[in-house]
Design a protein around this motif. Structure first.
Motif, PDB file in Angstrom:
ATOM      1  N   ALA A  47       0.765  -1.118   0.013  1.00 32.19           N
ATOM      2  CA  ALA A  47       0.009   0.125   0.048  1.00 32.19           C
ATOM      3  C   ALA A  47       0.997   1.153  -0.060  1.00 32.19           C
ATOM      4  O   ALA A  47       1.906   1.184   0.703  1.00 32.19           O
ATOM      5  CB  ALA A  47      -0.963  -0.029   1.393  1.00 32.19           C
ATOM      6  N   CYS A  48       0.401   2.093  -0.956  1.00 38.21           N
ATOM      7  CA  CYS A  48       1.140   3.599  -0.812  1.00 38.21           C
ATOM      8  C   CYS A  48       0.620   4.246   0.548  1.00 38.21           C
ATOM      9  O   CYS A  48      -0.551   4.087   1.106  1.00 38.21           O
ATOM     10  CB  CYS A  48       0.939   4.306  -1.988  1.00 38.21           C
ATOM     11  SG  CYS A  48      -0.708   5.220  -2.243  1.00 38.21           S
ATOM     12  N   PRO A  49       1.244   5.410   0.815  1.00 34.27           N
ATOM     13  CA  PRO A  49       0.551   6.439   1.869  1.00 34.27           C
ATOM     14  C   PRO A  49      -0.835   6.749   1.730  1.00 34.27           C
ATOM     15  O   PRO A  49      -1.679   6.938   2.794  1.00 34.27           O
ATOM     16  CB  PRO A  49       1.664   7.522   2.121  1.00 34.27           C
ATOM     17  CG  PRO A  49       2.829   7.230   1.445  1.00 34.27           C
ATOM     18  CD  PRO A  49       2.334   6.053   0.160  1.00 34.27           C
ATOM     19  N   SER A  50      -1.137   6.671   0.533  1.00 27.50           N
ATOM     20  CA  SER A  50      -2.784   7.396   0.418  1.00 27.50           C
ATOM     21  C   SER A  50      -3.542   6.314   0.286  1.00 27.50           C
ATOM     22  O   SER A  50      -4.785   6.583  -0.034  1.00 27.50           O
ATOM     23  CB  SER A  50      -2.592   8.440  -0.646  1.00 27.50           C
ATOM     24  OG  SER A  50      -2.413   7.984  -1.894  1.00 27.50           O
ATOM     25  N   GLY A  52      -6.560   3.613   0.660  1.00 27.35           N
ATOM     26  CA  GLY A  52      -7.590   3.860   1.427  1.00 27.35           C
ATOM     27  C   GLY A  52      -8.192   5.236   1.830  1.00 27.35           C
ATOM     28  O   GLY A  52      -9.170   5.509   2.287  1.00 27.35           O
ATOM     29  N   ALA A  53      -7.587   6.358   1.015  1.00 27.61           N
ATOM     30  CA  ALA A  53      -8.180   7.644   1.022  1.00 27.61           C
ATOM     31  C   ALA A  53      -9.427   7.647   0.265  1.00 27.61           C
ATOM     32  O   ALA A  53     -10.457   8.285   0.706  1.00 27.61           O
ATOM     33  CB  ALA A  53      -7.370   8.626   0.381  1.00 27.61           C
ATOM     34  N   THR A  54      -9.771   7.117  -0.725  1.00 34.49           N
ATOM     35  CA  THR A  54     -11.319   7.099  -1.119  1.00 34.49           C
ATOM     36  C   THR A  54     -12.156   6.359  -0.288  1.00 34.49           C
ATOM     37  O   THR A  54     -13.062   7.027  -0.043  1.00 34.49           O
ATOM     38  CB  THR A  54     -11.148   6.299  -2.628  1.00 34.49           C
ATOM     39  OG1 THR A  54     -10.252   6.925  -3.411  1.00 34.49           O
ATOM     40  CG2 THR A  54     -12.452   6.179  -3.228  1.00 34.49           C
ATOM     41  N   ARG A  55     -11.722   5.273   0.279  1.00 26.76           N
ATOM     42  CA  ARG A  55     -12.773   4.544   1.383  1.00 26.76           C
ATOM     43  C   ARG A  55     -12.692   5.449   2.498  1.00 26.76           C
ATOM     44  O   ARG A  55     -13.971   5.625   3.070  1.00 26.76           O
ATOM     45  CB  ARG A  55     -12.003   3.212   1.767  1.00 26.76           C
ATOM     46  CG  ARG A  55     -12.303   2.194   0.807  1.00 26.76           C
ATOM     47  CD  ARG A  55     -11.602   1.013   1.106  1.00 26.76           C
ATOM     48  NE  ARG A  55     -10.150   1.181   0.784  1.00 26.76           N
ATOM     49  CZ  ARG A  55      -9.196   0.307   0.842  1.00 26.76           C
ATOM     50  NH1 ARG A  55      -9.243  -0.817   1.811  1.00 26.76           N
ATOM     51  NH2 ARG A  55      -8.010   0.652   0.400  1.00 26.76           N
ATOM     52  N   SER A  56     -11.776   6.576   2.961  1.00 32.37           N
ATOM     53  CA  SER A  56     -12.115   7.308   4.116  1.00 32.37           C
ATOM     54  C   SER A  56     -12.812   8.217   3.490  1.00 32.37           C
ATOM     55  O   SER A  56     -13.757   8.796   4.184  1.00 32.37           O
ATOM     56  CB  SER A  56     -10.601   7.845   4.362  1.00 32.37           C
ATOM     57  OG  SER A  56     -10.682   8.807   5.382  1.00 32.37           O
ATOM     58  N   LEU A  57     -12.950   8.664   2.284  1.00 29.06           N
ATOM     59  CA  LEU A  57     -13.858   9.800   1.911  1.00 29.06           C
ATOM     60  C   LEU A  57     -15.332   9.182   1.834  1.00 29.06           C
ATOM     61  O   LEU A  57     -16.342  10.025   2.202  1.00 29.06           O
ATOM     62  CB  LEU A  57     -13.375  10.244   0.578  1.00 29.06           C
ATOM     63  CG  LEU A  57     -12.126  11.259   0.480  1.00 29.06           C
ATOM     64  CD1 LEU A  57     -11.925  11.653  -0.717  1.00 29.06           C
ATOM     65  CD2 LEU A  57     -12.585  12.722   1.131  1.00 29.06           C
ATOM     66  N   LEU A  58     -15.538   8.062   1.665  1.00 28.96           N
ATOM     67  CA  LEU A  58     -16.728   7.500   1.533  1.00 28.96           C
ATOM     68  C   LEU A  58     -17.279   7.335   2.497  1.00 28.96           C
ATOM     69  O   LEU A  58     -18.503   7.333   3.001  1.00 28.96           O
ATOM     70  CB  LEU A  58     -16.748   5.910   0.755  1.00 28.96           C
ATOM     71  CG  LEU A  58     -16.369   6.120  -0.985  1.00 28.96           C
ATOM     72  CD1 LEU A  58     -15.969   4.718  -1.252  1.00 28.96           C
ATOM     73  CD2 LEU A  58     -17.222   6.789  -1.714  1.00 28.96           C
ATOM     74  N   HIS A  59     -16.404   6.795   3.769  1.00 28.28           N
ATOM     75  CA  HIS A  59     -17.029   6.836   5.054  1.00 28.28           C
ATOM     76  C   HIS A  59     -17.490   8.389   5.549  1.00 28.28           C
ATOM     77  O   HIS A  59     -18.626   8.304   6.400  1.00 28.28           O
ATOM     78  CB  HIS A  59     -15.943   6.382   6.013  1.00 28.28           C
ATOM     79  CG  HIS A  59     -15.583   5.062   5.836  1.00 28.28           C
ATOM     80  ND1 HIS A  59     -16.551   4.058   6.282  1.00 28.28           N
ATOM     81  CD2 HIS A  59     -14.584   4.033   5.800  1.00 28.28           C
ATOM     82  CE1 HIS A  59     -15.983   2.660   6.049  1.00 28.28           C
ATOM     83  NE2 HIS A  59     -14.642   2.739   5.963  1.00 28.28           N
ATOM     84  N   PRO A  73      -6.243   8.815   7.775  1.00 28.00           N
ATOM     85  CA  PRO A  73      -6.494  10.219   7.970  1.00 28.00           C
ATOM     86  C   PRO A  73      -6.254  11.235   6.933  1.00 28.00           C
ATOM     87  O   PRO A  73      -6.732  12.323   6.973  1.00 28.00           O
ATOM     88  CB  PRO A  73      -5.453  10.341   9.147  1.00 28.00           C
ATOM     89  CG  PRO A  73      -5.002   9.109   9.538  1.00 28.00           C
ATOM     90  CD  PRO A  73      -5.163   8.246   8.560  1.00 28.00           C
ATOM     91  N   ILE A  74      -5.550  10.876   5.840  1.00 30.90           N
ATOM     92  CA  ILE A  74      -5.258  11.563   4.706  1.00 30.90           C
ATOM     93  C   ILE A  74      -6.742  11.905   4.094  1.00 30.90           C
ATOM     94  O   ILE A  74      -6.630  13.168   3.475  1.00 30.90           O
ATOM     95  CB  ILE A  74      -4.218  10.944   3.617  1.00 30.90           C
ATOM     96  CG1 ILE A  74      -2.849  11.129   4.396  1.00 30.90           C
ATOM     97  CG2 ILE A  74      -4.282  11.617   2.332  1.00 30.90           C
ATOM     98  CD1 ILE A  74      -1.804  10.284   3.542  1.00 30.90           C
TER      99      ILE A  74
END
Length: 136
Positions: A47-50, A52-59, A73-74
């Protein structure tokens, strides 16, 4: 970089970001298991540092703030940018001012200072390690 070029690039990036988020919001349930749009993860398996960012935004869109933070957190930073930046750009374009451009130039000069850049890099590395540990 000129003001107009910066505003154009940011506008295109925001448009792409909103399009991606809309697509992900409506199709994430139909995505195949293990699907990742991350090129780095697809090539290296890490995984890169970002990631899960899309899933985070969807949450966040579903009102699940805790899950958004725990996913990545990004995503919160991206959400803030996606809400504030369009308003700021429109304000500058309508009023003919350069408030964002001036702040961007100041930010650009400030972020290269070691006492700011190093802690930010460390935070990104910590987030990256956390992503790998979570198995995103």
């Amino acid at each position: 970089m000129t003001r107009n070029r910066l505003y154009l690039i940011l506008s295109l990036a925001l448009t792409g970001g909103y399009a991606w988020l809309i697509w992900a919001f409506y199709s994430h349930k139909n995505s195949p298991a293990g699907f990742s749009p991350c090129i780095i993860k697809n090539v290296t398996g890490i995984a890169c540092p970002s990631c899960g960012a899309t899933r985070s935004l969807l949450h966040l869109l579903n009102g699940h703030i805790k899950e958004a933070v725990l996913t990545n957190p990004i995503g919160l930073i991206i959400a803030i940018i996606m809400v504030i930046l369009p308003v700021w750009l429109v304000y500058d374009c309508v009023t003919g001012k350069e408030t964002f451009y001036k702040n961007y130039r100041t930010f650009e000069k400030t972020i290269v200072k070691k006492w700011i850049a190093i802690p930010l890099i460390v935070l990104v590395i910590i987030n990256w390690i956390w992503n790998i540990q979570k198995g995103i």
